[in-house]
Motif scaffolding. Structure first.
Motif, PDB file in Angstrom:
ATOM      1  N   ASP A  70      47.647  87.020 113.626  1.00  0.00           N
ATOM      2  CA  ASP A  70      46.244  87.227 113.242  1.00  0.00           C
ATOM      3  C   ASP A  70      46.016  88.423 112.318  1.00  0.00           C
ATOM      4  O   ASP A  70      44.890  88.689 111.928  1.00  0.00           O
ATOM      5  N   TYR A  71      47.053  89.173 111.991  1.00  0.00           N
ATOM      6  CA  TYR A  71      46.957  90.340 111.104  1.00  0.00           C
ATOM      7  C   TYR A  71      45.913  91.335 111.603  1.00  0.00           C
ATOM      8  O   TYR A  71      45.322  92.080 110.826  1.00  0.00           O
ATOM      9  N   GLY A  72      45.631  91.333 112.898  1.00  0.00           N
ATOM     10  CA  GLY A  72      44.655  92.254 113.469  1.00  0.00           C
ATOM     11  C   GLY A  72      43.214  91.895 113.130  1.00  0.00           C
ATOM     12  O   GLY A  72      42.318  92.724 113.259  1.00  0.00           O
ATOM     13  N   LYS A  73      42.967  90.682 112.732  1.00  0.00           N
ATOM     14  CA  LYS A  73      41.624  90.246 112.337  1.00  0.00           C
ATOM     15  C   LYS A  73      41.133  89.157 113.280  1.00  0.00           C
ATOM     16  O   LYS A  73      41.906  88.521 113.984  1.00  0.00           O
ATOM     17  N   ALA A  74      39.835  88.937 113.271  1.00  0.00           N
ATOM     18  CA  ALA A  74      39.237  87.878 114.074  1.00  0.00           C
ATOM     19  C   ALA A  74      38.272  87.033 113.256  1.00  0.00           C
ATOM     20  O   ALA A  74      37.496  86.251 113.796  1.00  0.00           O
ATOM     21  N   HIS A  75      38.306  87.203 111.921  1.00  0.00           N
ATOM     22  CA  HIS A  75      37.425  86.472 111.013  1.00  0.00           C
ATOM     23  C   HIS A  75      38.254  85.873 109.882  1.00  0.00           C
ATOM     24  O   HIS A  75      39.285  86.427 109.503  1.00  0.00           O
ATOM     25  N   ALA A  76      37.742  84.760 109.330  1.00  0.00           N
ATOM     26  CA  ALA A  76      38.401  84.114 108.198  1.00  0.00           C
ATOM     27  C   ALA A  76      37.342  83.548 107.262  1.00  0.00           C
ATOM     28  O   ALA A  76      36.191  83.318 107.664  1.00  0.00           O
ATOM     29  N   CYS A  77      37.742  83.315 106.009  1.00  0.00           N
ATOM     30  CA  CYS A  77      36.833  82.775 104.991  1.00  0.00           C
ATOM     31  C   CYS A  77      36.748  81.258 105.131  1.00  0.00           C
ATOM     32  O   CYS A  77      37.759  80.565 105.011  1.00  0.00           O
ATOM     33  N   VAL A  78      35.544  80.761 105.414  1.00  0.00           N
ATOM     34  CA  VAL A  78      35.326  79.322 105.556  1.00  0.00           C
ATOM     35  C   VAL A  78      34.023  78.924 104.873  1.00  0.00           C
ATOM     36  O   VAL A  78      33.167  79.772 104.598  1.00  0.00           O
ATOM     37  N   GLN A  79      33.857  77.629 104.622  1.00  0.00           N
ATOM     38  CA  GLN A  79      32.606  77.135 104.057  1.00  0.00           C
ATOM     39  C   GLN A  79      31.508  77.291 105.108  1.00  0.00           C
ATOM     40  O   GLN A  79      31.758  77.103 106.297  1.00  0.00           O
ATOM     41  N   PRO A  80      30.301  77.635 104.688  1.00  0.00           N
ATOM     42  CA  PRO A  80      29.217  77.861 105.660  1.00  0.00           C
ATOM     43  C   PRO A  80      29.000  76.684 106.610  1.00  0.00           C
ATOM     44  O   PRO A  80      28.765  76.881 107.800  1.00  0.00           O
ATOM     45  N   GLU A  81      29.112  75.462 106.119  1.00  0.00           N
ATOM     46  CA  GLU A  81      28.886  74.298 106.983  1.00  0.00           C
ATOM     47  C   GLU A  81      29.998  74.098 108.001  1.00  0.00           C
ATOM     48  O   GLU A  81      29.847  73.358 108.959  1.00  0.00           O
ATOM     49  N   ARG A  82      31.134  74.758 107.815  1.00  0.00           N
ATOM     50  CA  ARG A  82      32.261  74.663 108.744  1.00  0.00           C
ATOM     51  C   ARG A  82      32.302  75.834 109.721  1.00  0.00           C
ATOM     52  O   ARG A  82      33.224  75.952 110.506  1.00  0.00           O
ATOM     53  N   CYS A  83      31.306  76.689 109.673  1.00  0.00           N
ATOM     54  CA  CYS A  83      31.286  77.862 110.549  1.00  0.00           C
ATOM     55  C   CYS A  83      30.325  77.597 111.706  1.00  0.00           C
ATOM     56  O   CYS A  83      29.170  78.017 111.677  1.00  0.00           O
ATOM     57  N   GLN A  84      30.818  76.916 112.748  1.00  0.00           N
ATOM     58  CA  GLN A  84      29.986  76.641 113.913  1.00  0.00           C
ATOM     59  C   GLN A  84      29.740  77.903 114.721  1.00  0.00           C
ATOM     60  O   GLN A  84      28.817  77.966 115.507  1.00  0.00           O
TER      61      GLN A  84
END
Length: 162
Positions: free
Chosen positions: A104-118
């Motif tokens: 996870d590289y110490g992260k908990a967020h990723a770049c996604v399309q807004p409609e795919r971010c539930q």
């Protein structure tokens, strides 16, 4: 001849026991279990993570029993990001809280399309808007540099009129 056949059978037997791994890139599916053959591993050269930001309902009743609540998390390779940090480098994506499988590289967020971010949260961070349509309209100003009086006539105009 017998040696060739034996060597072939031994090689085939060894190959049958070997599972392959392939690298997956931005937006491609990734494996959440090493039982997959081939196992899809997110490319480490781009700091991609195997992330799930949305789920889909499983419509087959027999298959649905294997998933919590009858929904299956969709795992895809994504670029990691920091909410409130730099905008996501991929066009029209936001920094979304995700479930990450594996590194996870110490992260908990990723770049996604807004409609795919539930799991969309208020800390989704800035995003780069999609590129404008390349077609010019007459309302857009002409930004070409003026070549001066010695320049050749523009190819779109004729000297003798229309």
């Amino acid at each position: 001849m017998a040696r060739v056949v034996i060597c072939f059978l031994v090689a085939a037997g060894l190959a049958a026991g070997c599972k392959s791994k392939i690298r997956a890139y931005e937006g491609q599916a990734c494996s959440t279990t090493s039982d997959d053959d081939p196992e899809r591993v997110c490319s480490p050269t781009q700091d991609l993570v195997c992330a799930s930001s949305y789920s889909v309902p499983v419509t087959n009743p027999e298959q649905a029993r294997r998933y919590d609540g009858g929904v299956n998390k969709v795992y895809v390779c994504r670029l990691v990001c920091d909410p409130g940090g730099e905008p996501c480098a991929v066009e029209d994506t936001i920094c979304c809280p995700v479930a990450i499988h594996g590194k996870d590289y110490g992260k908990a967020h990723a770049c996604v399309q807004p409609e795919r971010c539930q799991t969309l949260a208020r800390d989704a961070g800035p995003r780069i808007p999609p590129a404008p349509d390349a077609a010019r309209t007459d309302s857009q100003p002409d930004t070409r540099p003026d070549a001066g009086p010695d320049a050749a006539p523009d190819a779109t105009t004729r000297e003798d009129g229309p």
